[in-house]
Scaffold this motif. Structure first.
Motif, mmCIF file in Angstrom:
data_model
loop_
_atom_site.group_PDB
_atom_site.id
_atom_site.type_symbol
_atom_site.label_atom_id
_atom_site.label_comp_id
_atom_site.label_asym_id
_atom_site.label_seq_id
_atom_site.Cartn_x
_atom_site.Cartn_y
_atom_site.Cartn_z
ATOM 1 N N HIS A 36 3.383 -3.413 0.327
ATOM 2 C CA HIS A 36 2.218 -2.850 -0.362
ATOM 3 C C HIS A 36 1.848 -1.553 0.341
ATOM 4 O O HIS A 36 1.625 -1.521 1.542
ATOM 5 N N THR A 43 -6.014 -4.724 -3.165
ATOM 6 C CA THR A 43 -5.023 -5.700 -2.732
ATOM 7 C C THR A 43 -4.047 -5.934 -3.882
ATOM 8 O O THR A 43 -4.316 -5.580 -5.023
ATOM 9 N N ALA A 44 -2.904 -6.533 -3.563
ATOM 10 C CA ALA A 44 -1.897 -6.843 -4.578
ATOM 11 C C ALA A 44 -1.489 -8.301 -4.427
ATOM 12 O O ALA A 44 -1.611 -8.884 -3.350
ATOM 13 N N TRP A 45 -1.005 -8.885 -5.502
ATOM 14 C CA TRP A 45 -0.540 -10.268 -5.496
ATOM 15 C C TRP A 45 0.959 -10.270 -5.755
ATOM 16 O O TRP A 45 1.422 -9.656 -6.706
ATOM 17 N N ARG A 48 4.793 -16.001 -3.942
ATOM 18 C CA ARG A 48 4.881 -16.679 -2.648
ATOM 19 C C ARG A 48 6.323 -17.089 -2.357
ATOM 20 O O ARG A 48 6.800 -16.969 -1.241
ATOM 21 N N SER A 86 -2.623 -19.807 -9.123
ATOM 22 C CA SER A 86 -2.888 -18.762 -8.130
ATOM 23 C C SER A 86 -2.263 -19.062 -6.766
ATOM 24 O O SER A 86 -1.956 -18.143 -6.012
ATOM 25 N N TYR A 89 1.054 -17.317 -5.452
ATOM 26 C CA TYR A 89 1.070 -15.901 -5.085
ATOM 27 C C TYR A 89 0.409 -15.677 -3.736
ATOM 28 O O TYR A 89 -0.444 -16.449 -3.311
ATOM 29 N N VAL A 90 0.813 -14.603 -3.082
ATOM 30 C CA VAL A 90 0.258 -14.209 -1.788
ATOM 31 C C VAL A 90 -0.491 -12.901 -1.991
ATOM 32 O O VAL A 90 0.019 -11.981 -2.642
ATOM 33 N N GLU A 91 -1.675 -12.819 -1.418
ATOM 34 C CA GLU A 91 -2.457 -11.590 -1.500
ATOM 35 C C GLU A 91 -2.040 -10.653 -0.378
ATOM 36 O O GLU A 91 -2.057 -11.032 0.793
ATOM 37 N N GLN A 93 -2.787 -7.129 1.539
ATOM 38 C CA GLN A 93 -3.667 -5.996 1.779
ATOM 39 C C GLN A 93 -2.804 -4.738 1.866
ATOM 40 O O GLN A 93 -1.608 -4.821 2.146
ATOM 41 N N TRP A 98 5.601 -8.828 2.434
ATOM 42 C CA TRP A 98 5.964 -10.248 2.304
ATOM 43 C C TRP A 98 7.454 -10.284 2.041
ATOM 44 O O TRP A 98 7.943 -9.637 1.127
#
Length: 119
Positions: A36, A43-45, A48, A86, A89-91, A93, A98
């Motif tokens: 990101h 933030t982005a999703w 996971r 939800s 997914y990983v948030e 910053q 990831w």
């Protein structure tokens, strides 16, 4: 052996970039990550579960003689995350990544140049 190269921008969010770097030779290990942008405002999703290979990313290595290898799964297990939930997914910053380690067993036995294709 840090040969990092951008693989392009994902169409879902222009602030997310796919990057890959070689992390080891025996076995050949490639770290694939979704990065990101540090300049992003929000933030982005991202998914996971990037493994098993083929669930999100497919990796194929081809040697100069035409020999091809596909990445092996690092961990075994079932994909249990529902894409509609939800928790799947990983948030991220801005400035964070990831990723997963993709392994290619036996790929270094052939000398010469290689082509790595990530899709």
């Amino acid at each position: 052996m840090m040969n990092e190269r951008s693989l392009g921008t994902l169409p879902a969010d222009d602030a997310i970039e796919a990057v890959a770097s070689v992390r080891g030779i025996a076995p050949l290990a490639v770290h694939f990550a979704l990065l990101h942008s540090p300049e992003a405002v929000n933030t982005a999703w991202v998914p996971r579960a990037l493994l098993p290979p083929g669930a999100f990313v497919t990796a194929q290595l081809t040697g100069a003689a035409g020999t091809a290898w596909t990445s092996q799964q690092v961990k075994t297990g079932k994909l249990k995350l529902d894409p509609a939930h939800s928790a799947s997914y990983v948030e991220l910053q801005p400035g964070y990544a990831w990723g997963v380690l993709l392994l290619f067993e036996g790929a270094v036995s052939e000398p010469g140049e290689f082509t790595l294709r990530l899709a």
